[in-house]
Design a protein around this motif. Structure first.
Motif, PDB file in Angstrom:
ATOM      1  N   SER A  31       0.880  -1.370  -0.084  1.00  0.00           N
ATOM      2  CA  SER A  31       0.043   0.126   0.015  1.00  0.00           C
ATOM      3  C   SER A  31       0.714   1.137  -0.038  1.00  0.00           C
ATOM      4  N   THR A  32       0.427   2.234  -0.715  1.00  0.00           N
ATOM      5  CA  THR A  32       1.037   3.679  -0.440  1.00  0.00           C
ATOM      6  C   THR A  32       0.026   4.685  -0.010  1.00  0.00           C
ATOM      7  N   LYS A  45      -4.037  10.289  -2.841  1.00  0.00           N
ATOM      8  CA  LYS A  45      -4.683   9.048  -3.193  1.00  0.00           C
ATOM      9  C   LYS A  45      -3.942   7.770  -2.438  1.00  0.00           C
ATOM     10  N   ILE A  46      -4.583   6.804  -2.127  1.00  0.00           N
ATOM     11  CA  ILE A  46      -4.048   5.484  -1.379  1.00  0.00           C
ATOM     12  C   ILE A  46      -3.948   4.659  -2.618  1.00  0.00           C
ATOM     13  N   ASP A  47      -2.816   3.894  -2.893  1.00  0.00           N
ATOM     14  CA  ASP A  47      -2.820   2.913  -3.708  1.00  0.00           C
ATOM     15  C   ASP A  47      -2.660   1.448  -2.932  1.00  0.00           C
ATOM     16  N   GLN A  49      -2.130  -2.694  -3.724  1.00  0.00           N
ATOM     17  CA  GLN A  49      -1.732  -3.660  -4.709  1.00  0.00           C
ATOM     18  C   GLN A  49      -1.964  -5.017  -3.955  1.00  0.00           C
ATOM     19  N   THR A  70     -15.002   9.571   0.590  1.00  0.00           N
ATOM     20  CA  THR A  70     -14.250   9.040  -0.780  1.00  0.00           C
ATOM     21  C   THR A  70     -15.243   8.639  -1.764  1.00  0.00           C
ATOM     22  N   THR A  81      -5.020  -3.962  -8.736  1.00  0.00           N
ATOM     23  CA  THR A  81      -4.348  -2.560  -8.279  1.00  0.00           C
ATOM     24  C   THR A  81      -5.480  -1.810  -7.965  1.00  0.00           C
ATOM     25  N   TYR A  82      -5.718  -0.909  -7.053  1.00  0.00           N
ATOM     26  CA  TYR A  82      -6.545   0.216  -7.046  1.00  0.00           C
ATOM     27  C   TYR A  82      -6.009   1.430  -6.383  1.00  0.00           C
ATOM     28  N   ALA A  83      -6.484   2.441  -6.802  1.00  0.00           N
ATOM     29  CA  ALA A  83      -6.222   3.941  -6.346  1.00  0.00           C
ATOM     30  C   ALA A  83      -7.321   4.597  -6.050  1.00  0.00           C
ATOM     31  N   ASP A  85      -8.831   7.898  -4.422  1.00  0.00           N
ATOM     32  CA  ASP A  85      -8.600   9.311  -4.203  1.00  0.00           C
ATOM     33  C   ASP A  85      -8.897   9.865  -2.729  1.00  0.00           C
TER      34      ASP A  85
END
Length: 126
Positions: A31-32, A45-47, A49, A70, A81-83, A85
């Motif tokens: 995650s990021t 945003k939060i990524d 994987q 959100t 993968t998801y992003a 916002d």
């Protein structure tokens, strides 16, 4: 005697399959921001994987007892993968709760946390 050999063979096979079965469920690979991270700048945003394509069905981001709004909608098709916002993030401790359905039909849920602290120098943040 043959029954005993067959039983030992079955037990050996079952024991060898345990690691495979334990890994069968979907997991969040990265995650990021990462779990436990401290960032100086609030992410836009939060990524996420995952270890395989999943249908993300829930994401909830909370800080200081409040849920961050959100535009997340449950996924219709599985992807890895998801992003998400996150336009309204400010300094604070955030927890991201998520749930996803893997290819095996099982729902997996977990969470991770990170901190946004604009007073931390960018070189000190992860």
């Amino acid at each position: 005697m043959i029954n005993s050999i067959a039983k030992k063979g079955f037990l050996t096979l079952a024991f060898m399959m345990l690691p495979t079965l334990a890994l069968a469920h979907t997991a969040l690979k990265t995650s990021t921001p990462a779990d436990g991270a401290m960032v100086a700048i609030a992410p836009a945003k939060i990524d996420l994987q995952f270890s395989e394509a999943v249908r993300l069905i829930r994401i909830e981001i909370t800080a200081n007892g409040k849920t961050l709004e959100t535009a997340f909608k449950p996924a219709a098709e599985p992807v890895a993968t998801y992003a998400i916002d996150t336009p309204d993030m400010v300094d604070g401790n955030y927890t991201v709760n998520w749930a996803a359905i893997g290819h095996d039909g099982h729902t997996v849920a977990n969470s991770f946390s990170f901190t946004v602290d604009s007073s931390v120098a960018a070189s000190d943040a992860q």
